[in-house]
Write a protein that holds these residues in place. Sequence first.
Motif, PDB file in Angstrom:
ATOM      1  N   ARG A 119       4.222  12.175   0.154  1.00 37.92           N
ATOM      2  CA  ARG A 119       5.268  11.491   0.930  1.00 37.92           C
ATOM      3  C   ARG A 119       5.010   9.991   1.044  1.00 37.92           C
ATOM      4  NH1 ARG A 119       7.097  15.557   5.850  1.00 37.92           N
ATOM      5  NH2 ARG A 119       8.176  17.036   4.489  1.00 37.92           N
ATOM      6  N   LEU A 120       3.750   9.614   1.139  1.00 37.70           N
ATOM      7  CA  LEU A 120       3.416   8.187   1.188  1.00 37.70           C
ATOM      8  C   LEU A 120       3.835   7.507  -0.116  1.00 37.70           C
ATOM      9  CD1 LEU A 120       1.958   5.728   2.463  1.00 37.70           C
ATOM     10  CD2 LEU A 120      -0.196   6.644   1.536  1.00 37.70           C
ATOM     11  N   VAL A 121       3.506   8.135  -1.236  1.00 32.98           N
ATOM     12  CA  VAL A 121       3.862   7.578  -2.548  1.00 32.98           C
ATOM     13  C   VAL A 121       5.383   7.472  -2.665  1.00 32.98           C
ATOM     14  CG1 VAL A 121       3.815   8.028  -5.039  1.00 32.98           C
ATOM     15  CG2 VAL A 121       1.766   8.422  -3.660  1.00 32.98           C
ATOM     16  N   GLU A 122       6.078   8.517  -2.252  1.00 29.31           N
ATOM     17  CA  GLU A 122       7.542   8.533  -2.342  1.00 29.31           C
ATOM     18  C   GLU A 122       8.148   7.427  -1.470  1.00 29.31           C
ATOM     19  OE1 GLU A 122       9.504  10.001  -4.247  1.00 29.31           O
ATOM     20  OE2 GLU A 122      11.409   9.579  -3.246  1.00 29.31           O
ATOM     21  N   ALA A 123       7.602   7.249  -0.267  1.00 24.25           N
ATOM     22  CA  ALA A 123       8.134   6.214   0.635  1.00 24.25           C
ATOM     23  C   ALA A 123       7.963   4.827   0.018  1.00 24.25           C
ATOM     24  CB  ALA A 123       7.417   6.288   1.984  1.00 24.25           C
ATOM     25  N   LEU A 124       6.819   4.587  -0.609  1.00 22.35           N
ATOM     26  CA  LEU A 124       6.585   3.277  -1.250  1.00 22.35           C
ATOM     27  C   LEU A 124       7.568   3.078  -2.404  1.00 22.35           C
ATOM     28  CD1 LEU A 124       2.667   3.334  -1.290  1.00 22.35           C
ATOM     29  CD2 LEU A 124       4.092   1.802   0.084  1.00 22.35           C
ATOM     30  N   LEU A 125       7.751   4.152  -3.175  1.00 25.00           N
ATOM     31  CA  LEU A 125       8.657   4.083  -4.325  1.00 25.00           C
ATOM     32  C   LEU A 125      10.084   3.770  -3.870  1.00 25.00           C
ATOM     33  CD1 LEU A 125       8.259   4.612  -7.362  1.00 25.00           C
ATOM     34  CD2 LEU A 125       9.075   6.949  -6.963  1.00 25.00           C
TER      35      LEU A 125
ATOM     36  N   ALA B  25       6.287   1.747   4.710  1.00 21.05           N
ATOM     37  CA  ALA B  25       6.505   1.230   3.347  1.00 21.05           C
ATOM     38  C   ALA B  25       7.286  -0.087   3.387  1.00 21.05           C
ATOM     39  CB  ALA B  25       7.244   2.275   2.519  1.00 21.05           C
ATOM     40  N   GLN B  26       8.270  -0.144   4.258  1.00 17.67           N
ATOM     41  CA  GLN B  26       9.032  -1.400   4.427  1.00 17.67           C
ATOM     42  C   GLN B  26       8.104  -2.531   4.835  1.00 17.67           C
ATOM     43  OE1 GLN B  26      11.781  -2.635   3.873  1.00 17.67           O
ATOM     44  NE2 GLN B  26      13.267  -0.981   3.594  1.00 17.67           N
ATOM     45  N   ALA B  27       7.209  -2.209   5.750  1.00 20.06           N
ATOM     46  CA  ALA B  27       6.279  -3.240   6.234  1.00 20.06           C
ATOM     47  C   ALA B  27       5.327  -3.664   5.117  1.00 20.06           C
ATOM     48  CB  ALA B  27       5.497  -2.721   7.438  1.00 20.06           C
ATOM     49  N   VAL B  28       4.871  -2.695   4.307  1.00 17.60           N
ATOM     50  CA  VAL B  28       3.996  -3.029   3.170  1.00 17.60           C
ATOM     51  C   VAL B  28       4.740  -3.990   2.244  1.00 17.60           C
ATOM     52  CG1 VAL B  28       2.904  -2.085   1.084  1.00 17.60           C
ATOM     53  CG2 VAL B  28       2.660  -0.886   3.269  1.00 17.60           C
ATOM     54  N   ARG B  29       6.032  -3.732   2.065  1.00 19.47           N
ATOM     55  CA  ARG B  29       6.819  -4.565   1.157  1.00 19.47           C
ATOM     56  C   ARG B  29       7.065  -5.960   1.739  1.00 19.47           C
ATOM     57  NH1 ARG B  29      12.419  -5.349  -0.369  1.00 19.47           N
ATOM     58  NH2 ARG B  29      12.968  -4.464   1.636  1.00 19.47           N
ATOM     59  N   ALA B  30       7.380  -5.982   3.071  1.00 18.14           N
ATOM     60  CA  ALA B  30       7.932  -7.218   3.625  1.00 18.14           C
ATOM     61  C   ALA B  30       6.912  -8.117   4.339  1.00 18.14           C
ATOM     62  CB  ALA B  30       9.055  -6.861   4.592  1.00 18.14           C
ATOM     63  N   LEU B  31       5.824  -7.540   4.811  1.00 15.65           N
ATOM     64  CA  LEU B  31       4.915  -8.340   5.658  1.00 15.65           C
ATOM     65  C   LEU B  31       3.646  -8.724   4.900  1.00 15.65           C
ATOM     66  CD1 LEU B  31       5.201  -6.314   9.008  1.00 15.65           C
ATOM     67  CD2 LEU B  31       6.476  -8.350   8.326  1.00 15.65           C
ATOM     68  N   PRO B  32       3.023  -9.823   5.276  1.00 12.12           N
ATOM     69  CA  PRO B  32       1.783 -10.223   4.602  1.00 12.12           C
ATOM     70  C   PRO B  32       0.567  -9.392   5.013  1.00 12.12           C
ATOM     71  CG  PRO B  32       2.395 -11.825   6.296  1.00 12.12           C
ATOM     72  CD  PRO B  32       3.503 -10.819   6.248  1.00 12.12           C
TER      73      PRO B  32
END
Length: 394
Positions: A140-146, A118-125
């Motif tokens: 759990r995937l949804v929660e991690a993104l949130l 999730a961090q990588a989705v947020r921070a990387l292109p």
Amino acid sequence: MNARPDFGAGAHERWQRAQAVIGQGVAAIDTPALVIDLDAMERNLARMADFARAQGIRLRPHAKMHKSAELARLQMARGAVGVCVQKTDEALALAHAGVSDIYISNEVIAPAKLARLAQAVRALPTRFSIAVDSALGIARLVEALLQVGVTHPAAIDVFVEVDVGHGRCGVVPAQALALVQQVMAQPSLRFAGLQAYHGSAQHRRGVAERDAALAESETAVRATLAILNAANITVPLVTGAGTGSFVREANSGLWGELQAGSYLFMDADYASNEADPGAPTFEHALFIKAQVMSVSATHAVCDAGHKSHAIDSGLPRVWLPDGLIYANGGDEHGVLREVDQAVELPALGETVWLVPGHCDPTVNLHDFAIGLRGGLDAGHVERLITIDARGALG
Ligand SMILES: Cc1ncc(COP(=O)(O)O)c(C=O)c1O
């Protein structure tokens, strides 16, 4: 907290020593070494890219095989839409090295791993995708993104995995609908399609045996599509296939994307398959360069054992010199015997080229590969290729 142990000193020295042979002839490569025949690899690359283009099908090669950002980028430069990986940390290693489209074709359930993703989705292109086969995994995937503040629509592509005969991950067709609906109900997820991969079919030797296994996969995919279509759900893509079966999936009209990986290096195991009609010819491009270090009346011994190459899919094939069979000599040794009396044992110091039985775990034993241009006999070292995701198992 303990001080960080110095993993690097020995590895750094080996890297520098290997760097020093760039431009030199093949004889300068210390043994045992992981060597890529760049000419053969590029021919394999082009043949698969041409096949996919001619079939009008997307190619997303499996980078778990080479674990190298450079090779992933090369595949994408030749038309691949992105690459697959199997592990979160593989995805991160390649994303940090600039690979722009990565699909984790595997289930991830640990919250700590999903948090890294999730961090990588947020921070990387990089555009990420992932496979799921459980309600818990999706939640759990949804929660991690949130948790990291990723709330924008379709932040990550999600494929629901169906077990199409491999007997590993994936749900049976009847269970897919509920998972697809759960994915579609979450704005941060985009339902990208179905993951449908029959791994064990790849290694059945005969075309007829593989066809029989793949016919079962097609039945499972058709059944899943029928269930989803009946619920008015459009499936954007079915993705899967490997080096042993991709012609069949490409011809099926069901799969829209191929995940073959090993074609790039072509190991001894895949070379033992009867070739599918219409399949491109792939050459061995990954070798262990070894050296004869002891000779007796009955056999020679080379300096590459199973710390140099994986043996889960069989022992390496001796490519050069001709007429030798490799027997397991343990961690650091290979025992070489003649196939018949007409063949002579190699001499002390002679070079031996081995084709590993299984390329993926072989590559994972090495920090870098030596890229050779101009062939095994008279080539020169062109560059080193780092195995960026070596040991990235998390
Ligand atoms: C999910 C998945 N897709 C595709 C592949 C195909 O890889 P290869 O062509 O190297 O057999 C694999 C290999 O294990 C895999 O696990």
